[in-house]
Write an enzyme that holds these catalytic residues in place. Structure first.
Site, PDB file in Angstrom:
ATOM      1  N   ASP A 179       0.841  -1.208   0.000  1.00 50.54           N
ATOM      2  CA  ASP A 179       0.000   0.000   0.000  1.00 50.54           C
ATOM      3  C   ASP A 179       0.873   1.255   0.000  1.00 50.54           C
ATOM      4  O   ASP A 179       0.610   2.210   0.722  1.00 50.54           O
ATOM      5  CB  ASP A 179      -0.944  -0.038   1.206  1.00 50.54           C
ATOM      6  N   ARG A 183      -0.025   9.070   0.657  1.00 51.62           N
ATOM      7  CA  ARG A 183      -0.820   9.173   1.898  1.00 51.62           C
ATOM      8  C   ARG A 183      -0.227   8.325   3.021  1.00 51.62           C
ATOM      9  O   ARG A 183      -0.514   8.561   4.190  1.00 51.62           O
ATOM     10  CB  ARG A 183      -2.283   8.771   1.637  1.00 51.62           C
ATOM     11  N   ASN A 184       0.581   7.321   2.655  1.00 52.03           N
ATOM     12  CA  ASN A 184       1.162   6.420   3.650  1.00 52.03           C
ATOM     13  C   ASN A 184       2.634   6.684   3.938  1.00 52.03           C
ATOM     14  O   ASN A 184       3.325   5.839   4.494  1.00 52.03           O
ATOM     15  CB  ASN A 184       0.952   4.962   3.221  1.00 52.03           C
ATOM     16  N   ASP A 197       2.029   2.856   7.663  1.00 54.06           N
ATOM     17  CA  ASP A 197       0.857   2.075   7.295  1.00 54.06           C
ATOM     18  C   ASP A 197       1.194   0.682   6.807  1.00 54.06           C
ATOM     19  O   ASP A 197       1.077   0.367   5.631  1.00 54.06           O
ATOM     20  CB  ASP A 197       0.003   2.818   6.264  1.00 54.06           C
TER      21      ASP A 197
END
Ligand code: ADE
Length: 318
Positions: A179, A183-184, A197
């Site tokens: 992932d 955003r992570n 994350d």
């Protein structure tokens, strides 16, 4: 007596080496929220060998989270115990003893997520308030009033390089992130990138593919074609996602494949469609992105190749 997923923890998850008393933690505010999870800012007393109070981030579950989300949080906990790299978010402790919510306590990254950091940097020229603050050298103290940050091409390359270094370390210890996206990635003090994350991260064994068992939340626009069609996740599919992340970097946090619905993406990719070179993106950088998006996973560079490439590009930058 029905315990919610928040409190239901198998006894064996409680690890005395990492366990931190909940009463030494004071929650201050919410930093971010997902469907079932929440990240809070807190002050922790005497954590991780530091004396006194430290600001930390606390990852926890919402009331309506189920078994699956708890399992993901606990698997993230197990993985974070094993990793140690300057570009990977650091675990400080956890609260898993029955009688309260499960907390993963991680280092606080003062600039927040890379995606938000990039998007904030866009408003610098136009936002009169921030410009005024900058002229008067006023620096907001709090996370919710982000510090002034201007992004240079060199900084973009540095971020790409740091993330490649963190991912290269994950490849070395045979972990697939699954992932990887802006955003992570978090931005800490000194603008150090911290990959975070790890909820979907899995250990890889035998052949280096992980076959996903059941459907969950899927970040389609970051996924390699082989992950979309056959649920195959490898370090090479992480490299594909990394290519999308570079695209996010150069577009200062734009959303990939604008105007394309996720349902049509797989067919487009299979037939050779790729995002075009963004404005302000050098031909050299676009070439790197495109190499990450080779249909054949074996033709994609390794994270070690990418680290070397960005190190060279940084040297060329004045
Ligand atoms: N948002 C999510 N995780 C965070 C962290 N560790 N530090 C700061 N902001 C965050």
């Amino acid at each position: 007596f029905d315990l919610t997923a928040m409190t239901r923890v198998n006894r064996c998850e409680t690890d005395p080496k990492w366990e931190f008393p909940r009463n030494q933690l004071s929650i201050e505010q919410t930093l971010g929220e997902g469907e079932f999870g929440r990240v809070l800012r807190a002050r922790a007393f005497n954590i991780g060998g530091q004396s006194g109070y430290a600001t930390v981030a606390v990852k926890t579950l919402k009331n309506d989270a189920g078994e699956r989300e708890l399992a993901d949080l606990l698997s993230e906990y197990q993985l974070l115990k094993e990793v140690s790299h300057p570009n990977i978010i650091k675990l400080l402790g956890a609260s898993t003893v029955p009688g309260g919510p499960v907390y993963l306590i991680i280092e606080f990254a003062e600039h927040g997520s890379l995606r938000n950091y990039l998007r904030r940097s866009r408003h610098l020229q136009t936002d009169i308030h921030i410009t005024t603050n900058r002229l008067h050298n006023i620096t907001p103290e709090h996370y919710d009033e982000p510090k002034i940050c201007e992004i240079t091409p060199k900084e973009i390359l540095s971020f790409a390089w740091q993330i490649a270094n963190g991912m290269s370390y994950l490849s070395d210890i045979k972990l697939v992130h699954r992932d990887l996206a802006a955003r992570n990635v978090l931005i800490g003090t000194g603008k150090i990138c911290k990959i975070s994350d790890f909820g979907l991260t899995r250990d890889i064994y035998e052949d280096d593919a992980y076959f996903k068992r059941s459907k969950g939340r899927v970040p389609v626009k970051w996924m390699a074609p082989e992950s979309l069609s056959d649920h195959i996740y490898t370090n090479k599919s992480d490299v594909w996602s990394y290519g999308i992340l570079i695209w996010e970097l150069v577009t200062l946090g734009a959303s990939p494949y604008p105007g394309i619905v996720v349902q049509s993406l797989f067919h487009l990719l299979k037939t050779g469609y790729r995002m075009e070179r963004p404005e302000n993106c050098s031909v050299a950088l676009y070439k790197v992105m495109r190499s990450c998006w080779s249909l054949d996973p074996e033709k994609r560079p390794t994270f070690s190749d990418l680290s070397i490439k960005f190190e060279k590009m940084l040297e060329d930058e004045v």
